[in-house]
Design a protein around this motif. Structure first.
Motif, short mmCIF file in Angstrom:
data_model
loop_
_atom_site.label_atom_id
_atom_site.label_comp_id
_atom_site.label_asym_id
_atom_site.label_seq_id
_atom_site.Cartn_x
_atom_site.Cartn_y
_atom_site.Cartn_z
N THR A 69 -17.01 -5.04 -0.32
CA THR A 69 -17.85 -3.89 -0.62
C THR A 69 -17.08 -2.86 -1.45
N ARG A 70 -17.79 -1.87 -1.94
CA ARG A 70 -17.12 -0.77 -2.65
C ARG A 70 -16.12 -0.07 -1.75
N LYS A 71 -16.49 0.12 -0.49
CA LYS A 71 -15.59 0.76 0.46
C LYS A 71 -14.32 -0.07 0.66
N LYS A 72 -14.47 -1.38 0.79
CA LYS A 72 -13.32 -2.26 0.96
C LYS A 72 -12.43 -2.19 -0.27
N LEU A 73 -13.02 -2.24 -1.45
CA LEU A 73 -12.25 -2.16 -2.68
C LEU A 73 -11.52 -0.82 -2.79
N LYS A 74 -12.18 0.25 -2.38
CA LYS A 74 -11.54 1.57 -2.38
C LYS A 74 -10.33 1.58 -1.44
N ASN A 75 -10.48 0.99 -0.26
CA ASN A 75 -9.36 0.91 0.68
C ASN A 75 -8.21 0.10 0.12
N ILE A 76 -8.51 -1.00 -0.55
CA ILE A 76 -7.47 -1.82 -1.16
C ILE A 76 -6.74 -1.02 -2.24
N LYS A 77 -7.49 -0.27 -3.03
CA LYS A 77 -6.87 0.53 -4.09
C LYS A 77 -5.99 1.64 -3.51
N THR A 78 -6.42 2.24 -2.41
CA THR A 78 -5.60 3.26 -1.75
C THR A 78 -4.29 2.66 -1.27
N ALA A 82 -0.17 3.21 -2.59
CA ALA A 82 0.99 3.41 -1.72
C ALA A 82 2.06 2.36 -2.00
N TYR A 83 1.66 1.13 -2.21
CA TYR A 83 2.61 0.07 -2.53
C TYR A 83 3.34 0.41 -3.83
N LEU A 84 2.60 0.87 -4.82
CA LEU A 84 3.19 1.19 -6.11
C LEU A 84 4.12 2.41 -6.05
N GLU A 85 3.91 3.29 -5.09
CA GLU A 85 4.85 4.39 -4.89
C GLU A 85 6.19 3.86 -4.39
N THR A 86 6.12 2.83 -3.57
CA THR A 86 7.33 2.21 -3.02
C THR A 86 8.00 1.30 -4.05
N PHE A 87 7.20 0.63 -4.86
CA PHE A 87 7.70 -0.31 -5.86
C PHE A 87 7.14 0.08 -7.24
N PRO A 88 7.68 1.14 -7.83
CA PRO A 88 7.09 1.71 -9.06
C PRO A 88 7.39 0.93 -10.34
N GLN A 89 8.14 -0.14 -10.25
CA GLN A 89 8.52 -0.86 -11.47
C GLN A 89 7.35 -1.61 -12.11
N TRP A 90 6.27 -1.79 -11.39
CA TRP A 90 5.14 -2.54 -11.92
C TRP A 90 4.32 -1.68 -12.87
N ARG A 91 4.09 -2.20 -14.07
CA ARG A 91 3.30 -1.49 -15.08
C ARG A 91 1.90 -2.06 -15.22
N ARG A 92 1.76 -3.33 -14.88
CA ARG A 92 0.45 -3.98 -15.00
C ARG A 92 0.02 -4.47 -13.62
N VAL A 93 -1.17 -4.07 -13.20
CA VAL A 93 -1.69 -4.49 -11.90
C VAL A 93 -3.11 -5.02 -12.08
N GLN A 94 -3.50 -5.83 -11.12
CA GLN A 94 -4.82 -6.42 -11.17
C GLN A 94 -5.31 -6.63 -9.74
N PHE A 95 -6.61 -6.50 -9.54
CA PHE A 95 -7.24 -6.72 -8.25
C PHE A 95 -8.08 -7.99 -8.33
N ASP A 96 -7.83 -8.90 -7.40
CA ASP A 96 -8.48 -10.21 -7.42
C ASP A 96 -9.05 -10.53 -6.04
N ILE A 97 -9.92 -11.53 -6.00
CA ILE A 97 -10.45 -12.07 -4.75
C ILE A 97 -10.22 -13.58 -4.75
N VAL A 98 -9.74 -14.10 -3.64
CA VAL A 98 -9.75 -15.54 -3.43
C VAL A 98 -10.88 -15.81 -2.45
#
Length: 116
Positions: A69-78, A82-98
């Motif tokens: 859902t939109r809510k689930k996707l929003k939670n994943i993005k949040t 936080a992950y990217l604050e800990t590991f800021p070296q990533w410049r390209r990110v993508q959200f996927d579903i299996v």
């Protein structure tokens, strides 16, 4: 409830193995930020992938990916922020579903890329 949890866990394990076989490096499974969780964090070709895994034991309740859902996707993005604050070296990110459907005689796995 137990069957539902077992289905989800087995689907996440299967998804991680399937992604690894396709060249992804699995960086984390079930990464948590507070009460939010990312099922799989992986990298491929210098892209960081935040992956939600949805698993069903048939088509009776619709396609697995329809449950993101939109809510689930929003939670994943949040959590991803936080992950990217800990590991800021990533410049390209993508959200996927299996999406996994267990069926008699086997299973069907699909990767839906760049869902955001």
């Amino acid at each position: 409830m137990r069957i539902h949890l077992d289905t989800g866990r087995s689907g996440e394990k299967l998804a991680a193995e399937w992604l690894s076989q396709r060249g992804y490096t699995i960086l984390a499974c079930n990464w948590k930020y507070g009460r939010k969780e990312i099922d799989i964090i992986a990298s491929l070709d210098n892209i960081l992938h935040f992956i939600e895994v949805k698993t069903r034991r048939g088509h009776g309740f619709g396609m697995p990916e329809e449950q993101v859902t939109r809510k689930k996707l929003k939670n994943i993005k949040t959590a991803a922020e936080a992950y990217l604050e800990t590991f800021p070296q990533w410049r390209r990110v993508q959200f996927d579903i299996v999406s996994i459907i267990y069926a008699p005689g086997g299973h069907n796995i699909q990767l839906l890329e760049d869902i955001s």
